[in-house]
Write an enzyme that holds these catalytic residues in place. Structure first.
Site, mmCIF file in Angstrom:
data_model
loop_
_atom_site.group_PDB
_atom_site.id
_atom_site.type_symbol
_atom_site.label_atom_id
_atom_site.label_comp_id
_atom_site.label_asym_id
_atom_site.label_seq_id
_atom_site.Cartn_x
_atom_site.Cartn_y
_atom_site.Cartn_z
ATOM 1 N N GLU A 1 12.338 31.823 34.193
ATOM 2 C CA GLU A 1 12.227 30.591 33.389
ATOM 3 C C GLU A 1 12.511 29.348 34.226
ATOM 4 O OE1 GLU A 1 14.174 32.477 29.339
ATOM 5 O OE2 GLU A 1 15.310 31.086 30.586
ATOM 6 N N PRO A 2 11.697 29.066 35.213
ATOM 7 C CA PRO A 2 11.982 27.884 36.038
ATOM 8 C C PRO A 2 11.544 26.591 35.360
ATOM 9 C CG PRO A 2 10.012 29.000 36.822
ATOM 10 C CD PRO A 2 10.497 29.778 35.631
ATOM 11 N N ARG B 1 13.076 23.021 36.794
ATOM 12 C CA ARG B 1 13.209 22.036 37.877
ATOM 13 C C ARG B 1 12.223 22.263 39.032
ATOM 14 N NH1 ARG B 1 18.397 20.079 38.934
ATOM 15 N NH2 ARG B 1 19.036 21.827 37.645
ATOM 16 N N ARG C 1 21.952 11.944 36.323
ATOM 17 C CA ARG C 1 22.433 13.066 37.154
ATOM 18 C C ARG C 1 23.467 12.647 38.211
ATOM 19 N NH1 ARG C 1 19.723 15.788 40.101
ATOM 20 N NH2 ARG C 1 20.716 17.796 39.737
ATOM 21 N N CYS D 1 26.601 -1.367 32.469
ATOM 22 C CA CYS D 1 27.994 -1.822 32.549
ATOM 23 C C CYS D 1 28.925 -0.649 32.833
ATOM 24 C CB CYS D 1 28.371 -2.499 31.242
ATOM 25 S SG CYS D 1 27.321 -3.898 30.917
ATOM 26 N N GLU D 2 28.722 -0.009 33.952
ATOM 27 C CA GLU D 2 29.546 1.126 34.399
ATOM 28 C C GLU D 2 29.545 1.064 35.912
ATOM 29 O OE1 GLU D 2 31.018 3.935 33.036
ATOM 30 O OE2 GLU D 2 30.605 3.252 31.006
ATOM 31 N N TYR E 1 15.208 16.810 34.336
ATOM 32 C CA TYR E 1 16.518 16.400 33.825
ATOM 33 C C TYR E 1 16.813 14.915 34.063
ATOM 34 C CZ TYR E 1 16.745 21.424 33.697
ATOM 35 O OH TYR E 1 16.434 22.741 33.463
HETATM 36 C C1 PLP Z 1 18.548 29.624 29.807
HETATM 37 C C2 PLP Z 1 17.929 28.709 30.788
HETATM 38 N N1 PLP Z 1 16.740 29.040 31.316
HETATM 39 C C3 PLP Z 1 16.131 28.230 32.216
HETATM 40 C C4 PLP Z 1 16.716 27.046 32.622
HETATM 41 C C5 PLP Z 1 15.990 26.183 33.607
HETATM 42 O O1 PLP Z 1 16.700 25.942 34.770
HETATM 43 P P1 PLP Z 1 16.031 25.167 35.974
HETATM 44 O O2 PLP Z 1 15.350 23.969 35.431
HETATM 45 O O3 PLP Z 1 17.152 24.817 36.874
HETATM 46 O O4 PLP Z 1 15.043 26.113 36.598
HETATM 47 C C6 PLP Z 1 17.965 26.679 32.108
HETATM 48 C C7 PLP Z 1 18.604 25.415 32.531
HETATM 49 O O5 PLP Z 1 19.650 25.021 32.162
HETATM 50 C C8 PLP Z 1 18.583 27.534 31.165
HETATM 51 O O6 PLP Z 1 19.766 27.212 30.617
#
Ligand code: PLP
Length: 463
Positions: A309-310, A312, A357, A388-389, A418
């Site tokens: 499940e990528p 990023r 981030r 304002c930080e 993100y």
């Molecule tokens: C359950 C799950 N799957 C996939 C991801 C995706 O992670 P990334 O975007 O770092 O690949 C996350 C990110 O928090 C997650 O919590």
């Protein structure tokens, strides 16, 4: 020119402060002979004029290329079957959901809102997965009713909640069970057992009993185990260790019924600065396949279908945020040894509302001046936002040509993941537009928030 003593150890003085490091910038980024940077053939000045700044500029071919490469790498590494879910939490819009589905990826959503975006994109619900450690009853009901492909159960109480929704809708719902493997990799710390102390998943030791409970429900079909060990991880060792731990359990669960899948989550790292060394996804896929097949052989079980499940690593490198410089200040900073040096604060028209981030995770970014090149000596800068930080920093440290001035355009690469999804309206700034660039053309895929948008939910206005 020597390095500024205020520069962090990982940052070296650049030979050319105009150069765009291909490891960090989108594949379609170029600096033309006139010094202007183009993104997929579109000059940054044109983008700023037409859409305003700050602006997220997304290189469509870059994102699609990375999605396809990861899909193909896992298909090659796991000939028995694999699937790639795009993690929508990194960045989700209707258009991007469509791109990912068209590229053959499934989509992972983590809330009713993300589910609504994927459904609005017309993605086949059977290709969606729903996550979350505290899904609401309406979220579960909507997902089950829509026919999502799988729901990742994250706690014992969800077993009955999802079964009840499936009963109501008269269907059998596919489910996975999220396991806290005890491996929670953050670069080198992947074996830190303290990482078991977190809210996601259920402990490995409880899994056999929970899966038996799932199997007792005729409205649920157990697909397999799920694990996600962390984010921005550079080595495959943590994923391999999680796969080993989960496969032991996976093998034990086969005694009670079919277990067709194993989901190893996302979290693959990307280069935010030139100091980040990234392992190619094909190498990660091959190493994971070696671990999984070796472990399955040892356990005497068939290799399951492997899912990842990528988020990023697909969308992060595709995008830059474009800002306009507003003010510049040189601040004399005295170091611990009594010596002093100048840090140049370059303030831009966005900040922590479009990229939280750095404030949230002390994340580092790079920056370049993109509307022109310059031969001026490079100076150490800190790019600050307009909020304002004092922690409102976009780029903690990088070098820019010393003649950078108000009105110049800066671009911060690797902001696709993100940033927009964590954006806020702090100080009543409208969230920036997202513009997709491709083959020399640009089009907004999410429009900028206006003041009317910001005021529209405030019920205090007098008629
Ligand atoms: C359950 C799950 N799957 C996939 C991801 C995706 O992670 P990334 O975007 O770092 O690949 C996350 C990110 O928090 C997650 O919590």
């Amino acid at each position: 020119m020597s390095a500024n003593p205020l520069a962090p150890g990982w940052l070296s003085h650049p030979e050319d402060a105009n150069a765009l490091d291909a490891r960090v910038w989108p594949r379609g980024a170029r600096r033309d002979d006139d010094g202007v940077v183009t993104l997929a053939g579109v000059p940054v000045g044109d983008l700023a004029r037409e859409f305003g700044t700050p602006l997220y500029v997304l290189d469509e071919a870059d994102a699609l290329g990375r999605a396809a490469e990861i899909r193909d790498a896992f298909a090659a590494a796991f000939p028995g079957g694999s699937s790639v879910y795009y993690a929508g939490k990194a960045f989700l819009s209707i258009e991007v959901a469509r791109w990912m589905a068209d590229a053959g990826l499934n989509i992972d959503v983590a809330s009713g809102g993300e589910l609504a975006v994927a459904l609005a994109a017309g993605v086949d619900p059977s290709r969606l997965g729903l996550h979350g450690n505290n899904k609401s009853l309406p979220e579960i009901d909507r997902a089950v009713g829509a026919g999502v492909g799988a729901i990742v159960l994250d706690s014992v109480v969800e077993v009955e909640r999802v079964a009840e929704a499936a009963r109501r809708h008269g269907i059998v719902q596919n489910v996975r069970l999220r396991i806290n493997s005890g491996v929670h990799a953050s670069t080198h710390e992947y074996l830190a057992t303290a990482r078991e102390d977190q809210k996601f998943g259920i402990p490995i030791s409880d899994a056999v009993e929970v899966v038996a409970g799932i199997r007792d429900h005729p409205e649920l079909r157990f697909l397999g185990l799920h694990s996600h060990i962390g984010s921005q991880i550079f080595e495959s060792a943590g994923f391999g260790e999680a796969a080993r731990r989960l496969l032991e359990l996976h093998a034990a669960l086969r005694a009670g019924g079919d277990v067709p899948e194993l989901n190893l989550g996302g979290g693959f790292g990307i280069a935010y600065t030139s100091a980040d060394e990234v392992v190619p996804m094909a190498t990660i896929a091959d190493e994971l396949a070696r671990v999984v097949t070796g472990e399955c052989e040892r356990l005497g079980i068939p290799v399951p279908k492997v899912a990842i499940e990528p988020g990023r690593v697909i969308i992060g490198p595709s995008t830059v945020t474009l800002y306009e410089v507003g003010t510049i200040k040189d601040v004399l900073v005295t170091g611990d040894n009594g010596g002093s040096a100048v840090r140049r604060y370059v303030s831009v028209d966005g900040g922590m509302s479009d990229n939280v981030r750095p404030a949230l995770y002390a994340a580092d970014y790079a920056v370049r001046m993109v509307n022109r090149s310059s031969d001026a000596d490079a100076v150490l800068v800190r790019v600050a936002g307009k909020h304002c930080e004092s922690g409102d920093i976009v780029v903690r440290a990088d070098y820019l040509p010393g003649d950078v001035r108000p009105g110049d355009l800066l671009a911060v690469p690797a902001t696709g993941a993100y940033c927009w999804s964590l954006a806020s309206n702090y100080n009543y700034l409208g969230r920036p537009a997202v513009v997709a660039v491709k083959d020399g053309a640009a089009r907004a895929i999410v429009r900028r928030e206006t003041e009317d948008d910001l005021l529209s939910r405030d019920l205090g206005a007098r008629a």
